[in-house]
Structure formats: structure tokens, C-alpha cells
Design an enzyme around this catalytic site. Structure first.
Site, PDB file in Angstrom:
ATOM      1  N   TRP A  75      15.920 -14.491  -6.107  1.00 25.15           N
ATOM      2  CA  TRP A  75      17.072 -15.199  -5.530  1.00 25.15           C
ATOM      3  C   TRP A  75      18.215 -15.226  -6.540  1.00 25.15           C
ATOM      4  CZ3 TRP A  75      12.571 -17.315  -7.023  1.00 25.15           C
ATOM      5  CH2 TRP A  75      12.519 -18.559  -7.630  1.00 25.15           C
ATOM      6  N   ASP A  76      18.761 -16.350  -6.945  1.00 27.13           N
ATOM      7  CA  ASP A  76      19.991 -16.381  -7.760  1.00 27.13           C
ATOM      8  C   ASP A  76      20.007 -15.285  -8.825  1.00 27.13           C
ATOM      9  OD1 ASP A  76      19.920 -18.805  -6.415  1.00 27.13           O
ATOM     10  OD2 ASP A  76      20.696 -19.951  -8.096  1.00 27.13           O
ATOM     11  N   SER A 164      19.174 -21.485 -12.688  1.00 29.42           N
ATOM     12  CA  SER A 164      20.259 -20.519 -12.861  1.00 29.42           C
ATOM     13  C   SER A 164      21.143 -20.738 -14.065  1.00 29.42           C
ATOM     14  CB  SER A 164      21.147 -20.523 -11.633  1.00 29.42           C
ATOM     15  OG  SER A 164      20.475 -19.845 -10.633  1.00 29.42           O
ATOM     16  N   GLU A 338      27.179 -25.741  -6.283  1.00 27.40           N
ATOM     17  CA  GLU A 338      26.266 -25.006  -7.149  1.00 27.40           C
ATOM     18  C   GLU A 338      26.903 -23.743  -7.702  1.00 27.40           C
ATOM     19  OE1 GLU A 338      22.027 -25.930  -5.769  1.00 27.40           O
ATOM     20  OE2 GLU A 338      22.888 -24.863  -4.075  1.00 27.40           O
TER      21      GLU A 338
HETATM   22  C1  FRU Z   1      21.020 -22.039  -5.908  1.00 25.24           C
HETATM   23  C2  FRU Z   1      20.121 -22.962  -6.683  1.00 25.24           C
HETATM   24  C3  FRU Z   1      20.696 -23.230  -8.050  1.00 25.24           C
HETATM   25  C4  FRU Z   1      19.486 -23.521  -8.866  1.00 25.24           C
HETATM   26  C5  FRU Z   1      18.443 -22.629  -8.242  1.00 25.24           C
HETATM   27  C6  FRU Z   1      17.063 -23.206  -8.266  1.00 25.24           C
HETATM   28  O1  FRU Z   1      20.361 -21.271  -4.980  1.00 25.24           O
HETATM   29  O2  FRU Z   1      19.940 -24.142  -5.968  1.00 25.24           O
HETATM   30  O3  FRU Z   1      21.599 -24.293  -8.052  1.00 25.24           O
HETATM   31  O4  FRU Z   1      19.719 -23.214 -10.212  1.00 25.24           O
HETATM   32  O5  FRU Z   1      18.853 -22.387  -6.923  1.00 25.24           O
HETATM   33  O6  FRU Z   1      16.150 -22.408  -7.594  1.00 25.24           O
HETATM   34  C1  FRU Z   2      17.792 -26.605  -1.520  1.00 25.32           C
HETATM   35  C2  FRU Z   2      17.821 -27.107  -2.939  1.00 25.32           C
HETATM   36  C3  FRU Z   2      18.487 -26.178  -3.918  1.00 25.32           C
HETATM   37  C4  FRU Z   2      17.934 -26.694  -5.209  1.00 25.32           C
HETATM   38  C5  FRU Z   2      16.522 -27.058  -4.838  1.00 25.32           C
HETATM   39  C6  FRU Z   2      16.000 -28.228  -5.586  1.00 25.32           C
HETATM   40  O1  FRU Z   2      17.271 -25.353  -1.407  1.00 25.32           O
HETATM   41  O2  FRU Z   2      18.477 -28.353  -2.950  1.00 25.32           O
HETATM   42  O3  FRU Z   2      19.863 -26.188  -3.865  1.00 25.32           O
HETATM   43  O4  FRU Z   2      17.977 -25.741  -6.190  1.00 25.32           O
HETATM   44  O5  FRU Z   2      16.515 -27.288  -3.454  1.00 25.32           O
HETATM   45  O6  FRU Z   2      14.630 -28.412  -5.398  1.00 25.32           O
END
Ligand code: FRU
Ligand code: FRU
Ligand code: FRU
Length: 492
Positions: A75-76, A164, A338
Site C-alpha cells: 500500500w502506501d 508511512s 494523511e
Molecule cells: C494511509 C495510512 C497512513 C499510515 C498508513 C498505515 O493509507 O493510513 O497514514 O501511515 O496508512 O498503514
Molecule cells: C483507516 C485507518 C488508516 C490508519 C489505520 C489505523 O484505514 O484509519 O487511515 O492508518 O486505519 O489503524
């Protein structure tokens, strides 16, 4: 411009710059954010997109290729950058860092098991000539087991994860990897023994490459840079669900030689005592659509108080930082801003940040996607882009219907409602993101790999998707091209 539905007028923002050290925080107001709904077509039917095409990411097909060839969930993702956001290839290799997790996990469990991995591919190949999945090779994890847990005084964590960040490249292949180092202290039922502990952190390593690929050494210690302070940035004591993460460093063109960082935070109020002000609402005098402060504060909207934080480096090694006041707040608007980042163009500073449909406050709605704000400097009275709304690139979404969840999309939602997230804006207006869920309630697949790269054009306080890019607006899958090549011949 889209003809707007009836609703309040957006707040007047001057775009005027303030000293980065001053305590002016721009407000993404409720009046601003309510423009998003004004852009939405109230007659769009079940499973149609209600949002303007210029602000909508083209629909991503369900039969996407997997960039890791089945090795990990991805993902990120972020590239190797300099202080201006340029993306580098080194010795003929493009390199990216991604949050990854084991594919044996349910995709929604990934946040508690995230680790930073990396990928590389040959540089300088147009996306049309690459393998369909982007042509990346998965290089493995950046950190050895145990390294990122060392900064936590309390070693009794139940989960220790890496979230991230961003990566800067310096002379001789030195890499400063900024990331979020996170410890969770949870009971087996998922409740907190104590609040989780996210810290903005740095590890310094070195990139090596040969004709076979890329590797790293040196990522074996972590500098603990910043912990939420409770003055500008909400702490776990103030709210166990607080957000504090996602560092992105850059140089301010107006302050050469200084390094700054933006990150995701929340306004530092205790969860149950949080309130929003007239300025957070931002209505113009006499606006017939205005809400009162009391009604907003009674609505539950005070649980959503995101901000975008700013910090300044105190040394050239970038190992010591100090907080400055936030550059943007979204009190009673959304709870998550984010992966913030800046893009500098035509003398303007564009602040981008991603937000979820599900994190908007009561009375506010908008798609999953990336939002943008423009001003004359890194601290400005930012004007939200696109008719004052802030929306820059959203998933195809029907705001006339509920969203559901990525694991259970609402019956009436467009198949693209959860298609992509974690958009990152790259040189030339290219935007990369990862695939979350594609499809309708009765026929959807989960992602875990990067989406096709798309392109947006920025023009003053407006932006638009470039549908001439790639195939109807969709470029290469997982395409994160470098725009600067260091030593392209490949000899170190
Ligand atoms: C964005 C996010 C970031 C965080 C990561 C955690 O998708 O929520 O803010 O660092 O995913 O999985
Ligand atoms: C929703 C979310 C992300 C964050 C994570 C925290 O997917 O709030 O933005 O990184 O769950 O658990
Ligand atoms: C924004 C900026 C700086 C100046 C300050 C004062 O970074 O324009 O150039 O020092 O704000 O307004």
C-alpha cells in the site's frame, strides 16, 4: 467549472503567506468542505459517479496485475526524492519504498503488521514498454527484525509496526528514511491496554547497486525525532485514537537552506472537551446555509479535528527537529489529513493531503482521495482548490448513497468508491496510489498493489484530471518514474 448545487459560500481565503515560524494556521472550514457536496449531482443514480469528471480518478478495472508477483500486500508507497520533490534513479535503477505485509493476513489487518519494503526496476523505460505490472523486483524488507522496536522505552508492545514516510537521497547514495515508528499495546480483543505510540523517526542507510539490482546497508539504528506534544499536536493521553504520522521533508523555496517537514496530526484538544469555533465553521456573514457553533459542537463533529503539522530541522544531519504550529487544521471537518506533501509551482505552494470518506465529520461528505490547498508560501491562508472545496482527485463516488466499507461496499455505490487511496503527487502532476477494493457490493476484489498512475494539471486554484494521459486517463500500473537520473551509466 461545475455548476454548484444550493449551499453555503466558501470561506474567503487570501492565499497570503506568513512566516513559517509564526502561529497562523489556515483553516479548511466547514463552509469550504461543504462545497464538495455542492459539486455532487443530486440526481446521479445507484452505482453512478455523482462527482465532476475533472476531479474524479478514472475507473480502475478489476483485473489488475500484482506488482509483487504474489509476495506481499503493498500500500502506501514513496520514491527517492531530493529537497524539491524530484524523483531520482541511481546507477540506472528506480527505487521505491512501500508499506508491505504478509499475504497470509487479511488485507484489513495490515496496519498492525506493516513493514517498510522496497522495490527496484531499470530506469528510463516508458511505461508503455514495461511489463504490465510495472516491472518492479521486490527487494525485501528495509529493517532487520527488532531494529525499529528499540526506541520504545516500554517494550511490552503487542504489535510493533512501521508506517508511512518519505525518503531523501544525498551524495554518495546516503538515504535518510523518514517514517512512523509505531508501538501498539493491545489486549487480544483489540482494545487498548494503553494508547498506541506513534513516533516520527529517521534511519540513515546507504544504497548499493550492481547490474543485478539494489540493496541497502546501515538501516540498523533509528533516531526518535518527534512525539506528539499535546500543545499543537494531540497525544494519546488526550485521545487514544489520535493520529500522528507520515513525515515528508522538503526545502521551502522562500527559506533556502532550511529543511522542514509536514506530517499528519490532530488538533491538541482532549477528545471529550474538543470544540470548534466560528472560524472553524468559516461562514460568511448572513449566509442562509450557515450553521451555528452550538449546533455543530452538539453534532459529534468535534471528534474530527485533523491538522497538518509543521516541524523544522535544527541541524544539517536532520536528526534534531522542533515543532512549529500546524499549517492547516480541519476542525469539525475531517479526522485524517494523511501523507501531507508540498508541490511548488508557478511561485505557489500547493499542500496536498489524503482523506477518507469515512473520516469526515457529521454534516460533511466527500470522496476517498487527495485534497489540495494553494497559497503564497508554506504557511499561508490556504485556499482549498476547485471552487473552494479542496477536492483534487477523488475516487468515482456517489455521495447520494452511503459508502459502506472496503470489505463491504454499499449496495448502491460506484465500483470505484474504494478503488484507490494514499495518493502521492509526483513531478509533472503524476499521481500514484494503491488499490484497496474494486467492485460493487456483490462483486468486489481487494487490492494490495499499486493502481495505474494518473495525471492532474494544476492551474492556479483549480486542477483537472488529464484524460489524454495513458488509456483514457489511466497510465502504467505502479508507474513511479524518476525525473532525475544520478549516474545513469550504472557505474558507482
Ligand atoms: C494511509 C495510512 C497512513 C499510515 C498508513 C498505515 O493509507 O493510513 O497514514 O501511515 O496508512 O498503514
Ligand atoms: C483507516 C485507518 C488508516 C490508519 C489505520 C489505523 O484505514 O484509519 O487511515 O492508518 O486505519 O489503524
Ligand atoms: C513564506 C514567506 C517567507 C517570508 C514570510 C513572511 O515562506 O513568504 O518568504 O519570510 O513568509 O511573510
Amino acid at each position: 467549472e461545475t455548476e454548484l448545487q444550493p449551499g453555503p459560500e466558501p470561506t474567503i481565503h487570501t492565499q497570503e503567506a506568513y512566516d513559517p515560524e509564526s502561529d497562523f494556521t489556515a483553516k479548511w472550514t466547514r463552509a469550504d468542505a461543504r462545497q464538495i457536496k455542492r459539486l455532487s449531482d443530486p440526481d446521479a443514480g445507484s452505482r453512478e459517479n455523482s462527482m465532476p469528471a475533472a476531479l474524479t480518478m478514472p475507473t480502475v478495472p478489476q483485473d489488475f496485475p500484482d506488482m509483487s508477483n504474489g509476495e506481499v500486500w503493498v500500500w502506501d508507497t514513496w520514491p527517492l526524492t531530493d529537497e524539491d520533490g524530484n524523483q531520482y534513479s541511481v546507477n540506472g535503477w528506480e527505487v521505491i519504498f512501500s508499506l508491505v505485509a504478509d499475504r497470509s493476513l487479511d488485507f484489513d489487518e495490515r496496519h498492525h503488521y506493516a513493514k517498510i519494503g522496497y522495490f527496484y526496476r531499470p530506469a528510463g523505460v516508458p511505461f508503455e514498454e514495461r511489463p504490465e505490472n510495472g516491472g518492479w523486483t521486490y527487494g525485501g524488507l528495509v529493517f532487520d527484525e527488532g531494529v525499529t522496536g528499540q526506541i520504545f522505552e516500554d517494550q511490552s508492545f503487542s504489535h510493533q509496526t512501521q508506517w508511512s514516510g518519505s525518503a531523501r537521497i544525498f551524495k554518495g547514495g546516503e538515504i535518510k528514511l523518514f517514517f512512523t515508528d509505531v508501538a501498539f499495546y493491545r489486549n487480544p480483543d483489540g482494545s487498548n491496554i494503553k494508547p498506541y505510540d506513534p513516533r516520527i523517526a529517521l534511519s540513515v542507510g546507504k544504497l548499493h547497486s550492481n547490474k543485478h539490482g539494489v540493496s541497502f546497508t546501515g538501516f540498523d539504528t533509528v533516531h526518535d525525532l518527534l512525539q506528539a506534544d499535546g500543545t499543537y499536536y494531540q497525544t494519546g493521553e488526550q485521545n487514544e485514537f489520535f493520529n500522528f504520522r507520515d513525515p515528508f521533508t522538503f526545502e521551502d523555496p522562500d527559506n533556502p537552506g532550511e529543511t522542514y517537514m509536514v506530517f499528519e496530526g490532530n488538533t491538541a484538544m482532549p477528545r471529550e472537551e474538543a470544540y470548534c469555533t466560528e472560524e472553524d465553521l468559516g461562514y460568511r456573514d448572513g449566509d442562509p446555509y450557515a450553521e451555528t457553533v452550538d449546533e455543530v459542537n452538539a453534532s459529534g463533529a468535534t471528534y474530527q479535528i485533523a491538522n497538518v503539522g509543521l516541524a523544522k530541522a535544527k541541524n544539517t544531519e536532520l536528526t534534531e527537529w522542533e515543532f512549529l504550529p500546524p499549517v492547516l487544521s480541519a476542525n469539525c471537518v475531517t479526522d485524517q489529513t494523511e501523507r501531507p506533501q508540498y508541490v511548488f509551482k508557478d511561485g505557489k505552494a500547493y499542500l496536498f493531503t489524503i482523506s477518507h470518506r469515512g473520516t469526515y465529520a457529521a454534516g460533511i461528505d466527500g470522496p476517498e482521495g487527495v485534497y489540495a490547498f494553494v497559497g503564497d508560501g508554506i504557511r499561508s491562508d490556504f485556499q482549498p482548490l476547485n471552487q473552494g472545496s479542496g477536492l483534487a482527485l477523488g475516487n468515482p463516488t456517489n455521495l447520494n448513497f452511503a459508502g459502506g466499507q472496503p470489505f463491504a461496499p454499499d449496495y448502491n455505490q460506484h465500483p470505484g468508491h474504494f478503488q484507490a487511496y494514499s495518493h502521492y503527487v509526483m513531478p509533472g502532476g503524476l499521481v500514484q496510489s494503491f488499490i484497496d477494493t474494486i467492485g460493487t457490493h456483490d462483486d468486489f476484489v481487494r487490492g494490495g498493489t499499486l493502481a495505474p498512475t494518473v495525471k492532474i494539471d494544476l492551474d492556479g486554484a483549480s486542477s483537472a484530471v488529464d484524460y489524454s494521459y495513458g488509456d483514457g486517463g489511466l497510465g502504467g500500473w505502479a508507474d513511479i518514474p524518476a525525473n532525475i537520473a544520478v549516474n545513469p551509466g550504472g557505474k558507482v
